[in-house]
Write a protein that holds these residues in place. Structure first.
Motif, PDB file in Angstrom:
ATOM      1  N   THR A   1       0.799  -1.221   0.000  1.00  0.00           N
ATOM      2  CA  THR A   1       0.000   0.000   0.000  1.00  0.00           C
ATOM      3  C   THR A   1       0.835   1.276   0.000  1.00  0.00           C
ATOM      4  N   THR A   2       2.121   1.206   0.350  1.00  0.00           N
ATOM      5  CA  THR A   2       2.914   2.430   0.318  1.00  0.00           C
ATOM      6  C   THR A   2       4.237   2.200  -0.388  1.00  0.00           C
ATOM      7  N   LEU A   3       4.747   3.270  -1.010  1.00  0.00           N
ATOM      8  CA  LEU A   3       6.005   3.157  -1.743  1.00  0.00           C
ATOM      9  C   LEU A   3       7.208   3.254  -0.820  1.00  0.00           C
ATOM     10  N   PHE A   4       7.087   4.065   0.238  1.00  0.00           N
ATOM     11  CA  PHE A   4       8.262   4.366   1.045  1.00  0.00           C
ATOM     12  C   PHE A   4       7.987   4.254   2.542  1.00  0.00           C
ATOM     13  N   THR A   5       9.042   3.984   3.292  1.00  0.00           N
ATOM     14  CA  THR A   5       8.966   4.043   4.747  1.00  0.00           C
ATOM     15  C   THR A   5       9.023   5.515   5.141  1.00  0.00           C
ATOM     16  N   GLY A   6       7.937   6.006   5.728  1.00  0.00           N
ATOM     17  CA  GLY A   6       7.827   7.436   5.981  1.00  0.00           C
ATOM     18  C   GLY A   6       7.918   7.839   7.431  1.00  0.00           C
ATOM     19  N   SER A   7       8.069   6.847   8.329  1.00  0.00           N
ATOM     20  CA  SER A   7       8.207   7.176   9.753  1.00  0.00           C
ATOM     21  C   SER A   7       8.788   5.976  10.487  1.00  0.00           C
ATOM     22  N   GLY A   8       9.192   6.217  11.725  1.00  0.00           N
ATOM     23  CA  GLY A   8       9.739   5.127  12.523  1.00  0.00           C
ATOM     24  C   GLY A   8       8.671   4.127  12.932  1.00  0.00           C
ATOM     25  N   MET A   9       7.441   4.633  13.048  1.00  0.00           N
ATOM     26  CA  MET A   9       6.351   3.774  13.488  1.00  0.00           C
ATOM     27  C   MET A   9       5.947   2.755  12.419  1.00  0.00           C
ATOM     28  N   GLN A  10       6.001   3.192  11.166  1.00  0.00           N
ATOM     29  CA  GLN A  10       5.461   2.375  10.067  1.00  0.00           C
ATOM     30  C   GLN A  10       5.925   0.911  10.092  1.00  0.00           C
ATOM     31  N   PRO A  11       7.242   0.640  10.168  1.00  0.00           N
ATOM     32  CA  PRO A  11       7.634  -0.782  10.166  1.00  0.00           C
ATOM     33  C   PRO A  11       7.240  -1.512  11.457  1.00  0.00           C
ATOM     34  N   LEU A  12       6.945  -0.772  12.521  1.00  0.00           N
ATOM     35  CA  LEU A  12       6.665  -1.417  13.804  1.00  0.00           C
ATOM     36  C   LEU A  12       5.174  -1.532  14.100  1.00  0.00           C
ATOM     37  N   LEU A  13       4.364  -1.043  13.163  1.00  0.00           N
ATOM     38  CA  LEU A  13       2.923  -1.022  13.406  1.00  0.00           C
ATOM     39  C   LEU A  13       2.347  -2.385  13.816  1.00  0.00           C
ATOM     40  N   PRO A  14       2.749  -3.480  13.141  1.00  0.00           N
ATOM     41  CA  PRO A  14       2.185  -4.775  13.552  1.00  0.00           C
ATOM     42  C   PRO A  14       2.413  -5.067  15.030  1.00  0.00           C
ATOM     43  N   TYR A  15       3.563  -4.619  15.567  1.00  0.00           N
ATOM     44  CA  TYR A  15       3.894  -4.906  16.968  1.00  0.00           C
ATOM     45  C   TYR A  15       3.113  -3.984  17.904  1.00  0.00           C
ATOM     46  N   LEU A  16       2.880  -2.747  17.434  1.00  0.00           N
ATOM     47  CA  LEU A  16       2.065  -1.840  18.244  1.00  0.00           C
ATOM     48  C   LEU A  16       0.627  -2.334  18.287  1.00  0.00           C
ATOM     49  N   LEU A  17       0.232  -3.100  17.260  1.00  0.00           N
ATOM     50  CA  LEU A  17      -1.135  -3.609  17.230  1.00  0.00           C
ATOM     51  C   LEU A  17      -1.249  -4.978  17.874  1.00  0.00           C
ATOM     52  N   GLY A  18      -0.152  -5.486  18.466  1.00  0.00           N
ATOM     53  CA  GLY A  18      -0.304  -6.693  19.268  1.00  0.00           C
ATOM     54  C   GLY A  18       0.629  -7.846  18.954  1.00  0.00           C
ATOM     55  N   ALA A  19       1.281  -7.839  17.775  1.00  0.00           N
ATOM     56  CA  ALA A  19       2.185  -8.947  17.468  1.00  0.00           C
ATOM     57  C   ALA A  19       3.402  -8.883  18.396  1.00  0.00           C
ATOM     58  N   GLU A  20       3.994 -10.045  18.658  1.00  0.00           N
ATOM     59  CA  GLU A  20       5.124 -10.086  19.574  1.00  0.00           C
ATOM     60  C   GLU A  20       6.414  -9.791  18.815  1.00  0.00           C
ATOM     61  N   HIS A  21       7.235  -8.873  19.326  1.00  0.00           N
ATOM     62  CA  HIS A  21       8.497  -8.564  18.658  1.00  0.00           C
ATOM     63  C   HIS A  21       9.604  -9.437  19.234  1.00  0.00           C
ATOM     64  N   PRO A  22      10.414 -10.065  18.341  1.00  0.00           N
ATOM     65  CA  PRO A  22      11.448 -10.984  18.843  1.00  0.00           C
ATOM     66  C   PRO A  22      12.474 -10.300  19.748  1.00  0.00           C
ATOM     67  N   ALA A  23      12.645  -8.978  19.599  1.00  0.00           N
ATOM     68  CA  ALA A  23      13.670  -8.297  20.414  1.00  0.00           C
ATOM     69  C   ALA A  23      13.119  -7.828  21.764  1.00  0.00           C
ATOM     70  N   GLY A  24      11.845  -8.080  22.030  1.00  0.00           N
ATOM     71  CA  GLY A  24      11.329  -7.737  23.356  1.00  0.00           C
ATOM     72  C   GLY A  24      10.334  -6.594  23.353  1.00  0.00           C
TER      73      GLY A  24
END
Ligand SMILES: [Zn+2]
Ligand SMILES: [Zn+2]
Length: 624
Positions: free
Chosen positions: A34-57
């Motif tokens: 849906t997007t061409l570019f990474t436009g913020s720090g949050m964008q790649p981490l959104l799945p984890y903010l929405l509940g997925a578990e991040h391997p780094a803690g």
């Protein structure tokens, strides 16, 4: 502290507070059609903010390189750049407001050394229509933090940004309450549009005041933190994901997250006490090199030098992240950056190749902190220099053509533009330099030709649709619409390099060719069917709008591989906001909403997956 030192100090600071510093995501998002570019720090981490578990803690931090193509035409002021780094830290259900605000304040004042009296903050005013209280908690934390520095921070009730221009900064005012339009975060941006099940929350921004900049009343009578005049510069934002929209209104989330983003370039500018981000240690060496190459100074050529420095820094990182100049999507944006840089270099009198002088300066600035820059250095320089040479050849061909005319009218300007890609600004400038006359109505003549060409391409598009897709019965419309969804599903599974390489529709089935290096597994086929049927179940609205081609591509609209477009294209959209399932440039016939595909209790099913040619797979699918 210079910018590199600030980045390093931030990593040390968050590491001491239990965070794992994770590597930046590439500028080209992986697995996000849906997007061409990474436009913020949050964008790649959104799945984890929405509940997925991040391997780094549960405590993460990074400096995310970001790119915003929509800002290209606005570069030139002292604070906007298409490329920037966002310092970020995240709490995934761990710490919350107290730690976050205290740490950021400590980092700014005790680590970077900013004067606390130059800092102003905003907090959420509350929203009565949605029954969400004022963020008193954040306000009290801020009050205490300022008190620790001997500052009595007064509260200021503002409301909207427009209200701010009447409220101003009253004596002693430091903690400003703004409404949801300014201090509420949710996907899609508007509190009232949040669907049930969607998280959101208040945010709190920090501004740095350049008190020697006089407010400009063209923005409004009085200055306030969110004023755009340049006196206040936002340097960081802490988002508190605190609430969930439910059937019964807003409720507190059981697990609350923090999402913090701070502009590295802006913090560095504040640290210098200079509002011009181009003066910081990550940009100024590029400006100095430009001064050196052109023999001109920055003060007299500010805009041109800012554009070139910004664009080439962005193009360098795009190249490192695997983008090459082309006429499609990310490659097209990159081509535009290089071409604009070359065009603005003309303004500085730089008429020979200069990227081979500039790009190494940029690489030098980053290679110690980003090993991929060191590793890719030679290749990146080669890619960019090659693109510059190709564009200069285009320009030369255009100029040759130019010499044939003694008077240049709008039609000739159009020919130069259309045949050689010669930007009209350059043509008129060149004409001016040579003393060649332009008729007063050249612009109207040019626009008339442009419009004529647009009409031609629209007609061609319709023709292509008739020839290529073969009909517009309801059954055709259904299969054609299903083809969009199938392509989106495949891109979601296999990544955004996947592209249509052919399509054929009959009353009985759709056929779709695409690039993929392996036979699809049963699980992959099942996943594709599941995605498509999911979108059909959601009964997403199907709509289209006409866009200039450039804009369509920048929005991330996709089209068949190798397609050539006119100046304006139809962009079909299925679903919207976070439910966006498909965004495609298309001239075909579609149903009005995806639920129509299920009429008669039908499901989407892939009946065949086979090789079509080398590297190209072919799917046949039906609605049964
Ligand atoms: Zn102002
Ligand atoms: Zn279509």
């Amino acid at each position: 502290m210079n910018a590199q030192e600030i980045r390093k100090a931030y990593f040390d600071f968050v590491t001491e507070r239990g965070h794992v510093v994770i590597p930046r995501a590439k500028l080209v998002p992986q697995n996000d059609p849906t997007t061409l570019f990474t436009g913020s720090g949050m964008q790649p981490l959104l799945p984890y903010l929405l509940g997925a578990e991040h391997p780094a803690g549960v405590r993460l931090a990074d400096s995310q390189t970001s790119f915003r193509a929509q800002d290209i035409d606005e570069i030139g002021d002292n604070r906007h750049t298409t490329f920037f780094e966002m310092l970020g830290n995240w709490s995934l259900g761990d710490y919350f407001k107290k730690e976050q605000l205290s740490w950021f304040f400590e980092f700014l004042t005790d680590v970077v050394g900013l004067d606390a009296s130059k800092l102003y903050v905003t907090v959420f005013q509350g929203d009565t229509s949605n029954n969400i209280p004022k963020d008193e908690q954040s306000a009290e934390i801020w009050k205490q933090l300022f008190a620790n520095k001997g500052i009595d921070a007064g509260y200021v009730e503002v409301g909207s940004e427009a209200d701010g221009y009447n409220v101003g900064v009253p004596a002693g005012g430091r903690i400003f309450f703004y409404d949801a339009s300014k201090n509420w975060w949710c996907r899609g941006g508007k509190i009232g549009d949040m669907p049930v099940g969607e998280p959101g929350g208040p945010d709190s921004e920090v501004f740095y005041e350049f008190d020697f900049i006089e407010h400009d009343t063209k923005y409004g009578p009085l200055c306030h933190p969110n004023c755009d005049c340049g006196r206040f510069m936002e340097i960081g934002n802490s988002v508190f994901m605190e609430y969930l929209r439910t059937e019964n209104g807003f409720e507190k989330l059981p697990k609350q997250n923090v999402d913090f983003g701070g502009g590295l370039e802006r913090i560095a500018a504040a640290s210098l006490g200079n509002p011009d981000v181009f003066k910081i240690s990550l940009l100024n060496p590029i400006i100095e090199k430009l001064e050196n190459l052109s023999g001109k100074n920055y003060e007299a050529n500010t805009v041109s030098m800012r554009v070139i420095a910004d664009h080439l820094r962005a193009a360098t990182f795009l190249a490192v992240d695997g983008v090459t100049p082309s006429n499609k999507e990310q490659g097209y944006v990159m081509r535009r950056l290089v071409r604009r840089a070359v065009r603005f270099a003309f303004d500085l009198g730089i008429e020979q190749n200069f990227l081979e002088g500039i790009v190494p300066v940029i690489a030098d600035l980053y290679e110690n902190d980003y090993p991929e820059i060191k590793a890719g250095r030679d290749e990146v320089i080669a890619i960019l220099v090659k693109e510059e040479k190709a564009f200069r050849q285009t320009l030369r061909n255009g100029l040759k053509e130019f010499n044939k005319f003694s008077e240049i009218d709008g039609e000739a300007l159009f020919k130069l533009y259309d045949t050689y890609g010669f930007p009209v600004e350059l043509s008129t400038e060149e004409a001016f330099k040579r003393g060649t006359r332009l008729p007063d109505n050249w612009r109207q003549q040019f626009d008339a030709k442009l419009e004529e060409q647009r009409n031609r391409s629209r007609t061609a598009e319709k023709g292509a649709f008739k020839g290529g897709l073969g009909g517009d019965s309801l059954q055709h419309k259904k299969y054609h619409t299903a083809t969009h969804l199938l392509q989106s599903a495949l891109r979601q599974i296999f990544g955004s390099d996947l592209r249509q390489h052919g399509s054929n529709i009959t009353e009985e089935r759709l056929r779709f060719d695409f690039n993929l290096d392996h036979k699809m597994t049963d699980a992959e086929i099942a996943r594709a069917e599941e995605l498509v049927n999911g979108w059909i179940d959601q009964d997403l609205p199907v709509s289209y709008k006409l866009y200039p081609t450039e804009q369509a591509l920048e929005m991330g609209a996709i089209g068949p591989f190798g397609e050539r477009y006119g100046d304006e294209v139809k962009v079909y959209q299925m679903g919207e906001g976070d439910q966006l399932a498909s965004l495609e440039i298309c001239g075909g016939p579609h149903v009005d909403h995806t639920g129509q595909l299920a009429e008669g209790d039908k499901k989407f099913k892939i009946i065949k997956e086979e090789a079509s040619s080398a590297g190209i797979r072919r799917i046949k699918a039906v609605l049964v």
